[in-house]
Scaffold this active site. Structure first.
Site, PDB file in Angstrom:
ATOM      1  N   ASP A  84      51.125  32.059 128.057  1.00 41.50           N
ATOM      2  CA  ASP A  84      51.428  31.212 127.030  1.00 41.50           C
ATOM      3  C   ASP A  84      50.953  29.584 127.375  1.00 41.50           C
ATOM      4  O   ASP A  84      50.793  29.362 128.548  1.00 41.50           O
ATOM      5  CB  ASP A  84      52.871  30.774 126.713  1.00 41.50           C
ATOM      6  CG  ASP A  84      53.897  30.580 127.905  1.00 41.50           C
ATOM      7  OD1 ASP A  84      53.661  31.228 129.068  1.00 41.50           O
ATOM      8  OD2 ASP A  84      55.020  30.297 127.612  1.00 41.50           O
ATOM      9  N   GLU A 142      56.852  32.197 129.102  1.00 37.66           N
ATOM     10  CA  GLU A 142      57.388  31.328 130.390  1.00 37.66           C
ATOM     11  C   GLU A 142      57.623  30.113 130.142  1.00 37.66           C
ATOM     12  O   GLU A 142      58.816  29.642 130.731  1.00 37.66           O
ATOM     13  CB  GLU A 142      56.195  31.578 131.245  1.00 37.66           C
ATOM     14  CG  GLU A 142      56.738  31.375 133.100  1.00 37.66           C
ATOM     15  CD  GLU A 142      57.018  29.971 133.183  1.00 37.66           C
ATOM     16  OE1 GLU A 142      58.018  29.777 134.044  1.00 37.66           O
ATOM     17  OE2 GLU A 142      56.227  29.005 132.728  1.00 37.66           O
TER      18      GLU A 142
END
Ligand code: NI
Length: 394
Positions: A84, A142
């Site tokens: 991400d 994350e």
């Protein structure tokens, strides 16, 4: 035999460096925020399928896994990358800067994804060197500390013996790596706090109950939980990140909202802190005739490496990068949800240098709008991840 196979990985990774750079740049141009990594996940899935691997998708958001079985049976290890990006406006002048306004791969998860794909490619050509299997985990979310927990809940660690992962570090030159036994990164908690008073005219405070004064006292008192109640040998950080109250210079507002974060290296300190904060907040608010409500969330635990697995990573680094390029990592109170995996299986997380080779240029840190990586780190990361697997299963 195994040592030679591991040393051969860096030249093999350099031979696919162009492909890794192109993949990383493609992801860099198209950053996707936590739980929105659909295209990134599509890209990773297609590439893994191209290696002949079967891919399971949609695990913990857009997370995916692929299992790579060696020619002989043995232990099962996992390698993990995160995918991400961050809600940051990129300020680099790179020709492959983010296409998406307000979104940026400012933590290098684009590079982590490319490195794990590189490792998958190296390993898929070396199944005859593996006694056991490797689970490749491409994790979503994350940055909001949600992905690892969701993946574990969906069973990605079932049957897995060990797990390994890395994070790039732009303040460490590419070609170097840093390891640490025990606690490497801090726990991450967050809290929101509402303080209620009674609003009114700023000129007549005696007819009001001022939540701004109470909030000020609470902010100062909270620091004493750290400085007076916790051993100075247990590092703790408590930071208030936002404070909102009132809209006019001459009005006492009804309420004030605060948010903050707490970081520590000690599990017991992490467990004790919510009650300490609650006591200080309630009693300070009461002293100022206000009411307070604390909403406290423990997000991720302390990231604690396991000794045997650190030793194993260090041995692999020494073979691939050379002993001179391995240093001891300093602990940091930043968090990383890899810690969630380490609560379930043994493993090691380490730093991979991604900064300028000479250290002469200034490197911007993780999450900075001008952050960038030295792409030389891509073959180092790919070969280290593959080397960890071959070293363990060779
Ligand atoms: Ni990161």
């Amino acid at each position: 035999m195994t040592n030679k196979a591991i040393r051969d990985l860096l030249p093999a990774a350099r031979a696919i460096e162009r492909e890794l750079i192109e993949l990383r740049r493609k992801l860099h141009q198209n950053p996707e925020l936590s739980l929105e990594e659909e295209e990134t996940s599509n890209t990773a899935a297609e590439l893994l399928q191209g290696l002949g691997l079967e891919v399971q998708r949609g695990i913990g958001g857009h997370g995916l896994i692929a299992d790579l079985a060696g020619d002989r049976p043995g232990p099962r290890i996992a390698l993990r990358a995160d995918m991400d990006a961050l809600p940051i406006q990129e300020e680099t002048d790179l020709p492959y800067a983010s296409f998406i306004p307000g979104k940026m791969h400012a933590c290098g998860h684009d590079a982590h994804t490319a490195m794990l794909y590189g490792a998958a490619k190296l390993l898929s050509e070396r199944k005859n060197q593996l006694a056991g299997s490797v689970r490749l985990i491409f994790q979503s979310a994350e940055e909001i500390n949600a992905g690892a927990k969701a993946m574990v809940e969906q069973g990605v660690l079932e049957g897995i013996d060990e797990i390994y992962g890395l994070h790039n570090l732009p303040t460490l030159p590419a070609g170097k790596a840093a390891t640490r036994y025990g606690a490497l990164m801090g726990s991450v908690d967050r809290f929101e706090l509402t303080i209620w008073g009674k609003g009114g005219h700023g000129a007549i405070p005696d007819q009001c109950v001022d939540p701004i004064v109470a909030a000020s006292a609470i902010i100062m008192s909270l620091q004493s939980a750290v400085s007076r109640e916790i051993s100075p040998f247990d590092p703790v950080v408590l930071s208030i990140g936002s404070i909102h109250g009132g809209a006019s210079y001459n009005v006492i507002p009804n309420q004030v909202e605060l948010t903050g974060t707490v970081r520590t290296f000690s599990r017991s300190v992490q467990m004790d802190l919510p009650a300490r904060l609650q006591r200080i907040i309630n009693q300070t608010a009461e002293a100022y005739r206000c009411k307070a409500e604390l909403r406290y969330t423990q997000q991720v635990p302390v990231l604690t490496n396991h000794d045997d697995q650190v030793q194993h990573v260090e041995g692999t680094i020494d073979l691939i990068l050379g002993r001179d390029n391995r240093i001891e990592a300093a602990p940091v109170l930043a968090g990383e949800d890899f810690s969630v995996y380490l609560q379930h299986v043994k493993g090691c997380f380490f730093w991979l240098g991604s900064g300028p080779a000479t250290g002469a240029e200034q490197a911007y840190g993780l999450h900075h709008p001008k952050y960038s990586i030295n792409e030389d780190c891509l073959p180092f990361g790919a070969s280290l991840l593959a080397g960890i697997a071959i070293n363990r299963l060779g």
